[in-house]
Design an enzyme around this catalytic site. Sequence first.
Site, mmCIF file in Angstrom:
data_model
loop_
_atom_site.group_PDB
_atom_site.id
_atom_site.type_symbol
_atom_site.label_atom_id
_atom_site.label_comp_id
_atom_site.label_asym_id
_atom_site.label_seq_id
_atom_site.Cartn_x
_atom_site.Cartn_y
_atom_site.Cartn_z
ATOM 1 N N GLY A 346 0.806 -1.224 0.000
ATOM 2 C CA GLY A 346 0.000 0.000 0.000
ATOM 3 C C GLY A 346 0.835 1.268 0.000
ATOM 4 O O GLY A 346 0.672 2.148 -0.854
ATOM 5 N N GLY A 369 -1.802 -7.407 0.770
ATOM 6 C CA GLY A 369 -1.607 -8.606 1.608
ATOM 7 C C GLY A 369 -1.276 -9.831 0.776
ATOM 8 O O GLY A 369 -0.415 -10.640 1.139
HETATM 9 P P1 ADP Z 1 3.885 -1.114 2.642
HETATM 10 O O1 ADP Z 1 2.476 -0.634 2.902
HETATM 11 O O2 ADP Z 1 4.395 -0.646 1.321
HETATM 12 O O3 ADP Z 1 4.040 -2.608 2.833
HETATM 13 P P2 ADP Z 1 4.679 -0.466 5.339
HETATM 14 O O4 ADP Z 1 3.249 -0.302 5.716
HETATM 15 O O5 ADP Z 1 5.408 -1.633 5.894
HETATM 16 O O6 ADP Z 1 4.837 -0.426 3.741
HETATM 17 O O7 ADP Z 1 5.510 0.801 5.826
HETATM 18 C C1 ADP Z 1 5.238 2.105 5.419
HETATM 19 C C2 ADP Z 1 5.471 3.099 6.514
HETATM 20 O O8 ADP Z 1 6.765 2.982 7.081
HETATM 21 C C3 ADP Z 1 5.359 4.508 6.008
HETATM 22 O O9 ADP Z 1 4.219 5.119 6.570
HETATM 23 C C4 ADP Z 1 6.647 5.185 6.465
HETATM 24 O O10 ADP Z 1 6.444 6.482 6.976
HETATM 25 C C5 ADP Z 1 7.131 4.268 7.553
HETATM 26 N N1 ADP Z 1 8.575 4.368 7.775
HETATM 27 C C6 ADP Z 1 9.548 4.265 6.857
HETATM 28 N N2 ADP Z 1 10.749 4.469 7.398
HETATM 29 C C7 ADP Z 1 10.543 4.747 8.710
HETATM 30 C C8 ADP Z 1 11.403 5.065 9.814
HETATM 31 N N3 ADP Z 1 12.722 5.150 9.673
HETATM 32 N N4 ADP Z 1 10.818 5.301 11.005
HETATM 33 C C9 ADP Z 1 9.486 5.215 11.146
HETATM 34 N N5 ADP Z 1 8.630 4.904 10.164
HETATM 35 C C10 ADP Z 1 9.149 4.676 8.951
HETATM 36 MG MG MG Z 2 1.426 -0.153 4.680
#
Ligand code: ADP
Ligand code: MG
Length: 394
Positions: A346, A369
């Site tokens: 997402g 997912g």
């Molecule tokens: P995806 O939805 O693509 O699988 P995630 O939900 O695992 O990704 O992670 C996305 C979130 O991680 C973003 O909202 C981003 O702000 C946060 N994020 C990235 N790097 C950091 C960091 N160093 N510290 C805290 N949050 C982080």
């Molecule tokens: Mg996410």
Amino acid sequence: MKAKRMSDLQLAGKRVLIREDLNVPIRDGQVTDDTRVRAAAASIRQAMDAGARVLVMSHLGRPKEGEYDPDASMAPVARRLGEILGCEVPVARDWIDGVDVPEGGVVLCENVRFQPGETRDDEDLSRRMAAICDVFVMDAFGTAHRAQASTHGVARFAPEACAGPLLTAELEALSKALDEPSRPMIAIVGGSKVSGKVQVLEALTHKVDQLIVGGGIANTFIAAAGYSVGKSLYEADFVETARRLMDEARAKGGEIPIPEDVVTARELAADAEARVHPVNAVPEDEMILDVGPQTRARYDGMLRNAGTVVWNGPVGVFEMAPFAEGTRALADAIGASAGFSIAGGGDTLAAVEQFGVTDRISYISTGGGAFLEFLEGRELPGVAALERHKAAES
Ligand code: ADP
Ligand code: MG
């Protein structure tokens, strides 16, 4: 792909029940993002053009199961779908005992979650869905990791079951990247927490030539490497896991590199003062919110010659300008890479969009997912049911 494809079947005159993912945001009775509707419309159009009597089903939101709820009605989706297809798309509120659809026509079934038994994959409901069609088409990759009546059960009992065009494209792209990757294969796993992606990290550590970790996930690996992460988001409970994965990568001749330099701030705010530090000198009262310029430059070198790139998870808090540069550099490097690239998740897709690299990535996976479960190497029930259907027949 082991499942049959919709394009291989004769659909003329047949009752074709297609499971799409039309779970879209709606405000004031209007679809506010029609990406999924447009994607599904192409599959639906294909079946209509083949002369099928098309019934489309999807879930929308999370209504209380088994009850009609006007706020979760498919009516706004039907209007948008009708505009795209250029024809009237009626919504059938009572469809579970069958709907008359003319050849080449389409009807949208009301929200599958209004049917009692949908989310628990109830056999009786699945049999009823199967009884109203000659061919069941699973086309909703984003729901394929859930075993529910409309994604899994129905495929067990339908006279014929196959993968629709969207599901086919998704499975072909994913297996190209994961089952027969061009080497070297590089995966980037970022995002907030190791805990949500342990299986993904585990599976990819053993599959790829190079795993790059970023974001909050990297913080846990930085702690595992013995450095202080100050006030950063990290998971103490997973430091041991991170250490083991780094050892395992090393044992097979690779490594999971941690960022060399990081961008930090005292607080997580869009107007916070951002500073760059080497990874071994993060101040105790600051948090790591992005990767630094040296690390960004390294991404480019690593990704340039990749044969395959799999990306899930931003490497910084890209939603805030001072911490967006790492994810931007990564997006640009993946976009410039000559290899076959695939991105999913997402927040990852929000970043892809934000940095304007959508067209430069080979394949954008739509199932959050389901994409992660595919990366984990898990069997998706919605796909397995199609594959078994074929096996039972031959
Ligand atoms: P995806 O939805 O693509 O699988 P995630 O939900 O695992 O990704 O992670 C996305 C979130 O991680 C973003 O909202 C981003 O702000 C946060 N994020 C990235 N790097 C950091 C960091 N160093 N510290 C805290 N949050 C982080
Ligand atoms: Mg996410």
